[in-house]
Scaffold this active site. Structure first.
Site, PDB file in Angstrom:
ATOM      1  N   ASN A   7      46.852  38.844  23.545  1.00 14.07           N
ATOM      2  CA  ASN A   7      46.017  40.014  23.802  1.00 14.07           C
ATOM      3  C   ASN A   7      46.951  41.211  23.927  1.00 14.07           C
ATOM      4  O   ASN A   7      47.575  41.411  24.958  1.00 14.07           O
ATOM      5  CB  ASN A   7      45.223  39.793  25.092  1.00 14.07           C
ATOM      6  N   ARG A  90      43.214  38.572  20.227  1.00 10.87           N
ATOM      7  CA  ARG A  90      42.000  39.294  20.631  1.00 10.87           C
ATOM      8  C   ARG A  90      42.039  40.701  20.024  1.00 10.87           C
ATOM      9  O   ARG A  90      43.027  41.417  20.164  1.00 10.87           O
ATOM     10  CB  ARG A  90      41.957  39.408  22.147  1.00 10.87           C
ATOM     11  N   HIS A 180      32.932  43.013  25.075  1.00 11.18           N
ATOM     12  CA  HIS A 180      32.919  41.774  25.876  1.00 11.18           C
ATOM     13  C   HIS A 180      32.222  40.633  25.131  1.00 11.18           C
ATOM     14  O   HIS A 180      31.757  39.688  25.744  1.00 11.18           O
ATOM     15  CB  HIS A 180      32.161  41.943  27.209  1.00 11.18           C
ATOM     16  N   LEU A 209      30.446  41.461  34.946  1.00 13.27           N
ATOM     17  CA  LEU A 209      30.705  42.558  35.881  1.00 13.27           C
ATOM     18  C   LEU A 209      32.149  42.514  36.340  1.00 13.27           C
ATOM     19  O   LEU A 209      32.562  41.607  37.061  1.00 13.27           O
ATOM     20  CB  LEU A 209      29.772  42.431  37.104  1.00 13.27           C
ATOM     21  N   GLY A 210      32.933  43.491  35.885  1.00 10.17           N
ATOM     22  CA  GLY A 210      34.344  43.563  36.298  1.00 10.17           C
ATOM     23  C   GLY A 210      34.721  45.015  36.471  1.00 10.17           C
ATOM     24  O   GLY A 210      33.884  45.822  36.885  1.00 10.17           O
ATOM     25  N   ARG A 241      34.448  54.195  34.983  1.00  6.28           N
ATOM     26  CA  ARG A 241      33.646  54.716  33.857  1.00  6.28           C
ATOM     27  C   ARG A 241      32.225  55.030  34.315  1.00  6.28           C
ATOM     28  O   ARG A 241      31.660  54.309  35.135  1.00  6.28           O
ATOM     29  CB  ARG A 241      33.579  53.691  32.727  1.00  6.28           C
ATOM     30  N   ILE A 332      33.640  40.706  39.475  1.00  7.91           N
ATOM     31  CA  ILE A 332      32.596  40.958  40.481  1.00  7.91           C
ATOM     32  C   ILE A 332      31.533  39.854  40.415  1.00  7.91           C
ATOM     33  O   ILE A 332      31.151  39.276  41.428  1.00  7.91           O
ATOM     34  CB  ILE A 332      31.951  42.348  40.270  1.00  7.91           C
ATOM     35  N   GLY A 333      31.085  39.553  39.209  1.00  4.88           N
ATOM     36  CA  GLY A 333      30.017  38.564  39.040  1.00  4.88           C
ATOM     37  C   GLY A 333      30.392  37.185  39.562  1.00  4.88           C
ATOM     38  O   GLY A 333      29.579  36.473  40.151  1.00  4.88           O
ATOM     39  N   GLU A 334      31.659  36.812  39.373  1.00  3.40           N
ATOM     40  CA  GLU A 334      32.091  35.479  39.802  1.00  3.40           C
ATOM     41  C   GLU A 334      32.389  35.414  41.295  1.00  3.40           C
ATOM     42  O   GLU A 334      32.277  34.354  41.913  1.00  3.40           O
ATOM     43  CB  GLU A 334      33.357  35.065  39.032  1.00  3.40           C
ATOM     44  N   ASN A 335      32.813  36.552  41.863  1.00  5.45           N
ATOM     45  CA  ASN A 335      33.328  36.519  43.241  1.00  5.45           C
ATOM     46  C   ASN A 335      32.472  37.193  44.296  1.00  5.45           C
ATOM     47  O   ASN A 335      32.639  36.928  45.478  1.00  5.45           O
ATOM     48  CB  ASN A 335      34.712  37.177  43.281  1.00  5.45           C
ATOM     49  N   GLU A 385      37.847  34.009  28.172  1.00  2.00           N
ATOM     50  CA  GLU A 385      37.916  34.540  26.813  1.00  2.00           C
ATOM     51  C   GLU A 385      39.069  33.917  26.031  1.00  2.00           C
ATOM     52  O   GLU A 385      38.943  33.642  24.842  1.00  2.00           O
ATOM     53  CB  GLU A 385      38.061  36.059  26.860  1.00  2.00           C
TER      54      GLU A 385
HETATM   55  P1  ADP Z   1      38.551  43.555  34.223  1.00  2.00           P
HETATM   56  O1  ADP Z   1      37.279  44.180  33.735  1.00  2.00           O
HETATM   57  O2  ADP Z   1      39.679  44.546  34.344  1.00  2.00           O
HETATM   58  O3  ADP Z   1      38.915  42.263  33.540  1.00  2.00           O
HETATM   59  P2  ADP Z   1      37.901  41.836  36.476  1.00  2.00           P
HETATM   60  O4  ADP Z   1      36.925  41.033  35.708  1.00  2.00           O
HETATM   61  O5  ADP Z   1      39.160  41.193  36.920  1.00  2.00           O
HETATM   62  O6  ADP Z   1      38.257  43.197  35.749  1.00  2.00           O
HETATM   63  O7  ADP Z   1      37.138  42.397  37.753  1.00  2.00           O
HETATM   64  C1  ADP Z   1      37.723  43.243  38.662  1.00  2.00           C
HETATM   65  C2  ADP Z   1      36.701  43.546  39.750  1.00  2.00           C
HETATM   66  O8  ADP Z   1      36.379  42.309  40.414  1.00  2.00           O
HETATM   67  C3  ADP Z   1      37.206  44.507  40.811  1.00  2.00           C
HETATM   68  O9  ADP Z   1      36.227  45.498  41.085  1.00  2.00           O
HETATM   69  C4  ADP Z   1      37.382  43.601  42.021  1.00  2.00           C
HETATM   70  O10 ADP Z   1      37.146  44.276  43.235  1.00  2.00           O
HETATM   71  C5  ADP Z   1      36.329  42.539  41.801  1.00  2.00           C
HETATM   72  N1  ADP Z   1      36.686  41.330  42.566  1.00  2.00           N
HETATM   73  C6  ADP Z   1      37.712  40.492  42.347  1.00  2.00           C
HETATM   74  N2  ADP Z   1      37.769  39.536  43.323  1.00  2.00           N
HETATM   75  C7  ADP Z   1      36.736  39.796  44.160  1.00  2.00           C
HETATM   76  C8  ADP Z   1      36.257  39.182  45.378  1.00  2.00           C
HETATM   77  N3  ADP Z   1      36.856  38.116  45.889  1.00  2.00           N
HETATM   78  N4  ADP Z   1      35.177  39.721  45.961  1.00  2.00           N
HETATM   79  C9  ADP Z   1      34.564  40.821  45.428  1.00  2.00           C
HETATM   80  N5  ADP Z   1      34.961  41.440  44.318  1.00  2.00           N
HETATM   81  C10 ADP Z   1      36.044  40.945  43.683  1.00  2.00           C
END
Ligand code: ADP
Length: 400
Positions: A7, A90, A180, A209-210, A241, A332-335, A385
């Site tokens: 990448n 990528r 994405h 969601l990231g 953004r 965000i979506g995963e965590n 990915e």
């Molecule tokens: P990118 O789009 O750069 O790949 P990521 O998918 O890594 O970004 O997502 C980054 C976002 O995920 C950040 O806003 C971060 O705060 C959020 N995030 C990561 N870990 C956690 C967590 N444990 N709890 C809440 N939000 C998280």
């Protein structure tokens, strides 16, 4: 069967070496600060590392160093690059030229470079990296390109066209492309498998969601609409953004600040979103903490995010004439269990009901989080990915 996944950006070259026998990562790392000075950080599956300052005037020297650390020294994992079956790259923008994973030829690299006007930050560096890789990696190792936009090439014109004069589409290729795509394709397929269903029978809203976020309507395994547009700026509020803005507000604000078009683009891409609304941070964790401490603008940023995600779920359920599952992926979506919970609140009208106990505290694992009696299922599906790029690459070279 080893696949090297690359990448490349303008100043970085991230990589993973994947053993396709068991899809495990043998080594991964990043050649950073290309064209500035240079640094490599490399880590093997068993914890051996390289962390060194190196001179990387161009991507070619970065690839040379990558080959060196993979094949020699304490953190090597290969005897020679001949052990690699293929390299998968990528690529951000394939536009209407590339609707699928493609074998690299000189002509393909040139076409990717020719699309640089549509992705100024990404496509030219991708092309530079492809030329460099060709120079450094043995010629008998095939190279393959996997496009972020390809999955969305199935969108119908009614979804991808803007209401600008049609000539702008014909002359300048101005339309929604979506991004994405590799992630949405990976997670929607993984979800179908987890649900034990054929993806052809599913209507899914995929929420990636990231720092950058996009939401895609996946109907029968195909992207039929997505929230990002001509560039990855459209859609929902992101780290820095804007997401969607009335275009008149853009010209109005540019005039007020005296911005040139590229300054305005910078403003919308780097100074807006969570950061611009809260004035605190682009990071969801910081925003959540500040909101919990009573910061009104951080609370507003979160409320905007949740509201906008909800609207996309509703809109895409209407667009698909139904909904079987909503999935959450990305950082965000995963965590973030609180974001997932708030998005799924008050969605019973749509048949979506969360199981709060199943959702609470869950991070980064494939899991169903909707209630047993929820008509629409909700899931966390970790994205990968790199793995999909490796799978695509292998499938393509095996078919040669
Ligand atoms: P990118 O789009 O750069 O790949 P990521 O998918 O890594 O970004 O997502 C980054 C976002 O995920 C950040 O806003 C971060 O705060 C959020 N995030 C990561 N870990 C956690 C967590 N444990 N709890 C809440 N939000 C998280």
């Amino acid at each position: 069967m080893m696949i090297l996944v690359v990448n490349a950006g303008s100043s970085s070259l991230k990589y993973q070496l994947i053993n396709m026998e068991d899809e495990s990562v043998l080594a991964k790392g990043n050649c950073d600060r290309i064209g500035i000075d240079g640094h490599i950080s490399h880590k093997t599956f068993d914890g051996r590392t390289v962390d060194a300052d190196v001179t990387f005037p161009t991507h070619t020297e970065a690839f040379m160093k990558l080959v060196e650390v993979l094949t020699t020294g304490d953190a090597s994992v290969l005897k020679s690059m001949d052990e690699i079956s293929a390299v998968g790259h990528r690529i951000v923008q394939g536009a209407e030229v590339f609707d699928r994973t493609t074998l690299v030829t000189d002509e393909v690299i040139q076409k990717i470079d020719d699309l640089q006007e549509l992705a100024p930050v990404h496509n030219h560096p991708h092309a530079l990296a492809l030329w460099a890789c060709k120079k450094v990696i043995p010629a008998n190792v095939p190279q393959v390109v996997v496009f972020d936009t390809a999955f969305h090439q199935t969108m119908p014109a009614k979804a991808f066209m803007f209401g600008l004069p049609y000539e702008d589409y014909e002359k300048y290729s101005v339309r929604k492309y979506g991004f994405h795509g590799t992630s949405h394709r990976f997670v929607s397929a993984a979800l179908a498998e987890a649900m034990g269903k054929d993806i052809k029978d599913l209507k899914i809203v995929s929420c990636h969601l990231g720092n950058g976020s996009s939401i895609t309507a996946v109907d029968g395994g195909k992207s039929v609409d997505t929230s990002m547009g001509f560039t990855p700026l459209d859609g929902i509020l992101m780290g820095t953004r804007t997401g969607a803005v009335d275009p008149s507000a853009v010209t109005f604000v540019a005039n007020k600040h005296g911005f040139t078009p590229s300054e305005m683009s910078d403003y919308m891409n780097k100074k807006s979103g969570f950061l611009g609304i809260s004035g605190i941070s682009s990071d969801n964790r910081d925003i959540t903490a500040a909101a919990q401490n009573g910061d009104k603008r951080a609370q507003l940023a979160r409320e905007m995010l949740i509201y906008q995600i909800k609207k996309y779920i509703g809109a895409y359920a209407a667009a698909m004439n139904g909904l079987d599952a909503v999935l959450f992926t990305g950082g965000i979506g995963e965590n973030s269990d609180d974001v997932r919970k708030e998005v799924c609140e008050n969605m019973e009208f749509l048949g979506l009901k969360l199981d709060n106990a199943a959702n609470d505290g869950v991070r980064g694992q494939l899991k169903k989080i909707s209630a047993a009696d929820s008509k629409v299922e909700a899931w966390i599906v970790p994205t990968n990915e790199e793995l999909l790029i490796a799978r695509d690459t292998l499938a393509l070279v095996q078919g040669l």
